[in-house]
Design a protein around this motif. Structure first.
Motif, PDB file in Angstrom:
ATOM      1  N   GLY A  41       0.827  -1.193   0.000  1.00  0.00           N
ATOM      2  CA  GLY A  41       0.000   0.000   0.000  1.00  0.00           C
ATOM      3  C   GLY A  41       0.863   1.245   0.000  1.00  0.00           C
ATOM      4  N   SER A  42       0.206   2.386   0.039  1.00  0.00           N
ATOM      5  CA  SER A  42       0.949   3.648  -0.013  1.00  0.00           C
ATOM      6  C   SER A  42       0.832   4.388   1.310  1.00  0.00           C
ATOM      7  CB  SER A  42       0.455   4.494  -1.178  1.00  0.00           C
ATOM      8  OG  SER A  42      -0.949   4.659  -1.095  1.00  0.00           O
ATOM      9  N   GLY A  43      -0.051   5.355   1.382  1.00  0.00           N
ATOM     10  CA  GLY A  43      -0.160   6.145   2.599  1.00  0.00           C
ATOM     11  C   GLY A  43      -1.175   5.581   3.567  1.00  0.00           C
ATOM     12  N   LEU A  44      -1.085   6.016   4.800  1.00  0.00           N
ATOM     13  CA  LEU A  44      -2.082   5.654   5.793  1.00  0.00           C
ATOM     14  C   LEU A  44      -2.131   6.724   6.869  1.00  0.00           C
ATOM     15  CD1 LEU A  44      -1.006   2.983   8.344  1.00  0.00           C
ATOM     16  CD2 LEU A  44       0.627   3.902   6.744  1.00  0.00           C
ATOM     17  N   VAL A  45      -3.243   6.747   7.576  1.00  0.00           N
ATOM     18  CA  VAL A  45      -3.417   7.677   8.689  1.00  0.00           C
ATOM     19  C   VAL A  45      -3.494   6.860   9.967  1.00  0.00           C
ATOM     20  CG1 VAL A  45      -4.942   9.382   9.753  1.00  0.00           C
ATOM     21  CG2 VAL A  45      -4.606   9.398   7.282  1.00  0.00           C
ATOM     22  N   ILE A  46      -2.701   7.246  10.945  1.00  0.00           N
ATOM     23  CA  ILE A  46      -2.731   6.618  12.261  1.00  0.00           C
ATOM     24  C   ILE A  46      -3.522   7.550  13.178  1.00  0.00           C
ATOM     25  CG2 ILE A  46      -1.339   5.891  14.248  1.00  0.00           C
ATOM     26  CD1 ILE A  46      -0.907   4.049  11.898  1.00  0.00           C
TER      27      ILE A  46
END
Length: 178
Positions: A41-46
């Protein structure tokens, strides 16, 4: 009580779970379907609670340096006639935007540094009970265990989950806004 724990999936969730269990002195083994663990995957938000987990495993400060704070996530329909997402964060507890590869690398370095064993090329197909403990069975016929606990962190395509994946009727466009 020290437990033998199997964790299927060496992604962000599996690596974090392994580090947390190891910090509590449990005997942890990671199982990863790929030949070499890596980010998918690419980006993610924590979310703030996820950052608290990173703090618990001693990676919070470095994770903050790798990410950008998010004070609000907002989205509407293509026509702009309906809000479909509106998540504001308090200034003191923002979400954090990550490039998945950076967060993965941070966690993977910690897993290897503490010596958590990882079995690669290990597509887990079953975790049957053997008396009161679980075994791990792989597609190639190998078996491991028994384990006191199996954590399924293999994602939507896990063979251990009774939930079947299905295509979603919607999509998302990712972008960066100053």
């Amino acid at each position: 009580m020290k437990l033998r724990i199997a964790i299927t999936g060496a992604g962000i969730g599996g690596l974090s779970a392994a580090l947390l269990a190891h910090a509590e002195s449990h005997d942890v083994t990671l199982f990863e379907q790929f030949d070499r663990p890596g980010p998918v995957g690419s980006g993610l938000v924590i979310q703030p609670v996820g950052l608290a987990v990173l703090d618990l495993i001693g990676a919070g400060e470095e994770a903050r340096a790798l990410s950008c704070p998010i004070l609000r996530m907002y989205g509407d329909t293509a026509k702009g006639d309906r809000t479909v997402l509106d998540v504001p964060y308090p200034t003191g507890a923002p979400g954090r935007a990550f490039q998945r590869a950076g967060l993965f690398d941070l966690l993977w370095r910690r897993v290897t540094a503490v010596g958590i064993p990882t079995v690669t090329s290990a597509r887990v197909t079953a975790a049957p009970l053997d008396r009161d403990r679980r075994l791990i069975r792989l597609a190639d016929g190998r078996a491991f265990g028994p384990f006191d606990l199996v954590v399924d962190a293999a994602g939507a395509g896990s063979h251990l989950s009774p939930i079947q994946t299905r295509p979603l009727s919607y999509g998302a466009i990712w972008g960066t806004v100053p």
